[in-house]
Design a protein around this motif. Structure first.
Motif, PDB file in Angstrom:
ATOM      1  N   ALA A  26       0.831  -1.199   0.000  1.00  0.00           N
ATOM      2  CA  ALA A  26       0.000   0.000   0.000  1.00  0.00           C
ATOM      3  C   ALA A  26       0.873   1.261   0.000  1.00  0.00           C
ATOM      4  N   ALA A  27       1.918   1.271   0.801  1.00  0.00           N
ATOM      5  CA  ALA A  27       2.810   2.436   0.871  1.00  0.00           C
ATOM      6  C   ALA A  27       3.540   2.657  -0.457  1.00  0.00           C
ATOM      7  N   ARG A  28       3.957   1.572  -1.089  1.00  0.00           N
ATOM      8  CA  ARG A  28       4.702   1.687  -2.357  1.00  0.00           C
ATOM      9  C   ARG A  28       3.818   2.144  -3.512  1.00  0.00           C
ATOM     10  N   THR A  29       2.540   1.822  -3.450  1.00  0.00           N
ATOM     11  CA  THR A  29       1.665   2.099  -4.594  1.00  0.00           C
ATOM     12  C   THR A  29       0.707   3.265  -4.371  1.00  0.00           C
ATOM     13  N   GLY A  30       0.599   3.733  -3.154  1.00  0.00           N
ATOM     14  CA  GLY A  30      -0.322   4.824  -2.866  1.00  0.00           C
ATOM     15  C   GLY A  30      -1.773   4.385  -2.743  1.00  0.00           C
ATOM     16  N   ARG A  31      -1.995   3.106  -2.716  1.00  0.00           N
ATOM     17  CA  ARG A  31      -3.348   2.570  -2.499  1.00  0.00           C
ATOM     18  C   ARG A  31      -3.465   2.149  -1.039  1.00  0.00           C
ATOM     19  N   SER A  32      -4.682   1.878  -0.600  1.00  0.00           N
ATOM     20  CA  SER A  32      -4.883   1.493   0.794  1.00  0.00           C
ATOM     21  C   SER A  32      -4.719  -0.021   0.970  1.00  0.00           C
ATOM     22  N   ARG A  33      -4.428  -0.406   2.199  1.00  0.00           N
ATOM     23  CA  ARG A  33      -4.379  -1.829   2.532  1.00  0.00           C
ATOM     24  C   ARG A  33      -5.740  -2.461   2.240  1.00  0.00           C
ATOM     25  N   ALA A  34      -6.816  -1.742   2.552  1.00  0.00           N
ATOM     26  CA  ALA A  34      -8.174  -2.259   2.306  1.00  0.00           C
ATOM     27  C   ALA A  34      -8.392  -2.534   0.821  1.00  0.00           C
TER      28      ALA A  34
END
Length: 82
Positions: A26-34
């Motif tokens: 999530a941190a690497r891609t800018g998306r959420s864990r959810a």
């Protein structure tokens, strides 16, 4: 399917290493864990349903609930008799 941001909330317990992997992704891609957990669930539900259906068919077969055909019956039904 509802999006991860607007879907129904639920609670799961994640293995700590799995949580770290989702957090890192999530941190690497800018998306959420959810987002990624929801994607994984969407991608796997068809396989789970398929496997469950097969398991149920095996149980039905073993219980004598399914009609079965021997090779001669299949040949006759398909018009493959010699």
């Amino acid at each position: 399917m509802e999006s991860a941001m607007h879907g129904s909330p639920t609670s799961i317990r994640l293995d700590p290493d799995l949580k770290k992997r989702y957090d890192s992704l999530a941190a690497r891609t800018g998306r959420s864990r959810a987002f990624y957990i929801n994607k994984a669930l969407q991608d796997s539900i068809e396989e789970f349903e398929y496997v469950y259906n097969l398991e149920q068919q095996v149980l039905d077969y073993r219980a004598g609930k399914l009609k079965t055909y021997d090779l001669d019956e299949v040949r006759e039904l398909l018009g493959l008799e010699n």
